[in-house]
Design a protein around this motif. Structure first.
Motif, PDB file in Angstrom:
ATOM      1  N   PRO A   1       0.817  -0.901  -0.188  1.00 31.18           N
ATOM      2  CA  PRO A   1       0.305   0.192   0.024  1.00 31.18           C
ATOM      3  C   PRO A   1       0.891   1.060  -0.103  1.00 31.18           C
ATOM      4  CG  PRO A   1      -0.224  -0.788   1.983  1.00 31.18           C
ATOM      5  CD  PRO A   1       0.629  -1.837   1.055  1.00 31.18           C
TER       6      PRO A   1
ATOM      7  N   ALA B   1      -2.541   1.789  -3.295  1.00 34.89           N
ATOM      8  CA  ALA B   1      -2.997   1.425  -3.962  1.00 34.89           C
ATOM      9  C   ALA B   1      -2.207  -0.039  -4.110  1.00 34.89           C
ATOM     10  CB  ALA B   1      -2.837   2.386  -5.286  1.00 34.89           C
TER      11      ALA B   1
ATOM     12  N   ARG C   1      -4.905  -5.990  -3.946  1.00 41.08           N
ATOM     13  CA  ARG C   1      -5.959  -5.960  -3.288  1.00 41.08           C
ATOM     14  C   ARG C   1      -7.585  -6.968  -3.297  1.00 41.08           C
ATOM     15  NH1 ARG C   1      -7.845  -4.324  -8.450  1.00 41.08           N
ATOM     16  NH2 ARG C   1     -10.047  -3.751  -8.891  1.00 41.08           N
TER      17      ARG C   1
ATOM     18  N   VAL D   1      -3.332  -6.173  -8.372  1.00 38.55           N
ATOM     19  CA  VAL D   1      -2.988  -4.597  -8.138  1.00 38.55           C
ATOM     20  C   VAL D   1      -3.069  -4.201  -9.759  1.00 38.55           C
ATOM     21  CG1 VAL D   1      -0.634  -5.372  -8.154  1.00 38.55           C
ATOM     22  CG2 VAL D   1      -0.974  -3.543  -7.446  1.00 38.55           C
TER      23      VAL D   1
ATOM     24  N   HIS E   1      -6.716   2.062 -12.716  1.00 40.57           N
ATOM     25  CA  HIS E   1      -6.701   0.952 -12.215  1.00 40.57           C
ATOM     26  C   HIS E   1      -8.098   0.948 -13.075  1.00 40.57           C
ATOM     27  CE1 HIS E   1      -7.952  -1.262  -8.531  1.00 40.57           C
ATOM     28  NE2 HIS E   1      -9.245   0.181  -8.670  1.00 40.57           N
TER      29      HIS E   1
ATOM     30  N   THR F   1      -8.219   6.043  -9.389  1.00 38.56           N
ATOM     31  CA  THR F   1      -7.475   5.930  -7.902  1.00 38.56           C
ATOM     32  C   THR F   1      -8.480   4.185  -8.098  1.00 38.56           C
ATOM     33  OG1 THR F   1      -9.773   7.026  -7.788  1.00 38.56           O
ATOM     34  CG2 THR F   1      -8.387   8.129  -7.556  1.00 38.56           C
ATOM     35  N   VAL F   2      -7.825   4.080  -6.976  1.00 39.69           N
ATOM     36  CA  VAL F   2      -8.473   2.424  -6.529  1.00 39.69           C
ATOM     37  C   VAL F   2      -9.162   2.949  -5.252  1.00 39.69           C
ATOM     38  CG1 VAL F   2      -7.574   0.789  -5.630  1.00 39.69           C
ATOM     39  CG2 VAL F   2      -5.826   1.580  -7.095  1.00 39.69           C
TER      40      VAL F   2
ATOM     41  N   GLY G   1     -10.458  -1.179  -1.920  1.00 37.34           N
ATOM     42  CA  GLY G   1      -9.489  -0.013  -2.429  1.00 37.34           C
ATOM     43  C   GLY G   1      -9.003   0.644  -0.776  1.00 37.34           C
ATOM     44  N   ASP G   2      -8.289   1.693  -1.384  1.00 33.56           N
ATOM     45  CA  ASP G   2      -8.226   2.677  -0.173  1.00 33.56           C
ATOM     46  C   ASP G   2      -8.204   3.741  -0.705  1.00 33.56           C
ATOM     47  OD1 ASP G   2      -5.875   2.710  -1.582  1.00 33.56           O
ATOM     48  OD2 ASP G   2      -4.204   2.100  -0.616  1.00 33.56           O
TER      49      ASP G   2
ATOM     50  N   ALA H   1      -6.698   5.753  -2.544  1.00 37.72           N
ATOM     51  CA  ALA H   1      -5.243   6.076  -3.774  1.00 37.72           C
ATOM     52  C   ALA H   1      -5.284   5.978  -5.347  1.00 37.72           C
ATOM     53  CB  ALA H   1      -3.829   5.525  -2.367  1.00 37.72           C
TER      54      ALA H   1
ATOM     55  N   VAL I   1      -3.952   5.682  -8.473  1.00 38.09           N
ATOM     56  CA  VAL I   1      -3.295   4.012  -8.566  1.00 38.09           C
ATOM     57  C   VAL I   1      -1.555   4.091  -8.675  1.00 38.09           C
ATOM     58  CG1 VAL I   1      -3.941   4.331 -11.444  1.00 38.09           C
ATOM     59  CG2 VAL I   1      -3.161   1.931 -10.478  1.00 38.09           C
ATOM     60  N   LYS I   2      -0.713   3.342  -9.021  1.00 34.55           N
ATOM     61  CA  LYS I   2       0.851   3.401  -9.239  1.00 34.55           C
ATOM     62  C   LYS I   2       0.750   3.730 -10.739  1.00 34.55           C
ATOM     63  CE  LYS I   2       2.218   0.744  -5.731  1.00 34.55           C
ATOM     64  NZ  LYS I   2       1.054   0.818  -4.288  1.00 34.55           N
TER      65      LYS I   2
END
Length: 222
Positions: free
Chosen positions: A42, A44, A47, A62, A67, A76-77, A82-83, A85, A87-88
């Motif tokens: 985490p 993102a 999950r 992930v 996302h 976003t997640v 998801g949190d 956050a 997305v990476k």
């Protein structure tokens, strides 16, 4: 399985769908696994995916770049557990890996304009599976690149019209590459089962990781 009598060979499963065994050598498998473990942290991170009907996917996921959630993309997640956050980011080196994979399977012309910007990384434990589905939420028809790490799985590659037969079951092992594009891009596919305990002993992974690379084709993709 390095003591096989005959080495596994490249195979065209359908027009535009190619299986290339052992494409990633052990060193590159370890490097990709280390990256996946970093991405899974985490925010993102890894999950559980929940479907619109209230069920859950048995493979955890992930995403990078965009996302994915059933059945759309976001930045976003915010779904499932998801949190919320962002997305990476999708790393440039992963896009280069995707283009090299396409060049090695479908030829350089298919890879030239493939601007990969999505990675879906699915983790399968021994009981996980994936139902037959199509990768149909992107606006690009660029080939899909699938890389396998860890336990062997049965990968079911079907047809473009129905989730049922005809289909071909392919054994995907750690380091294998599977690419499908062209007429096979909209084909149904899934993972009916994973074979626990079949990962290479030197990899250090229990379970299976599948890294799927896609081109979004979205107007605001960078």
């Amino acid at each position: 399985m390095d003591d096989e009598l005959f080495p596994r060979e490249r195979a065209q499963i359908a027009p535009g769908a190619v299986h290339l065994p052992g494409w990633l050598d052990p060193a590159h498998q370890r490097e990709l696994l280390a990256a996946c473990r970093d991405w899974a942290r985490p925010p993102a991170g890894l999950r559980t995916v929940r479907t619109p009907g209230g069920g859950t996917m048995t493979a955890r996921q992930v995403c990078l770049g965009w996302h994915w959630y059933p059945y759309a993309y976001a930045r976003t997640v915010g779904d499932g557990d998801g949190d919320g956050a962002p997305v990476k980011p999708f790393p440039a080196w992963l896009g280069e890996l995707g283009r090299r994979a396409v060049a090695d399977t479908l030829g350089p012309a298919e890879a030239r304009d493939a601007a990969y910007d999505i990675a879906l990384i699915n983790f399968y434990d021994g009981d996980a599976h994936m139902g037959m589905h199509r990768d149909a939420d992107e606006r690009s028809g660029a080939p899909v690149v699938s890389l396998s790490l860890g336990d062997t799985c049965v990968f079911r590659f079907g047809n473009t019209l129905t989730r049922t037969r005809p289909y071909t079951d392919v054994e995907l092992r750690s380091g294998d590459l599977f690419v499908f594009g062209g007429p096979s891009r909209p084909a149904y596919h899934g993972v009916p089962r994973v074979l626990p305990g079949t990962a290479p002993t030197g990899l250090g992974l229990s379970g299976r990781l599948n890294i799927t690379l896609r081109v979004s084709g979205f107007p605001d993709a960078t």
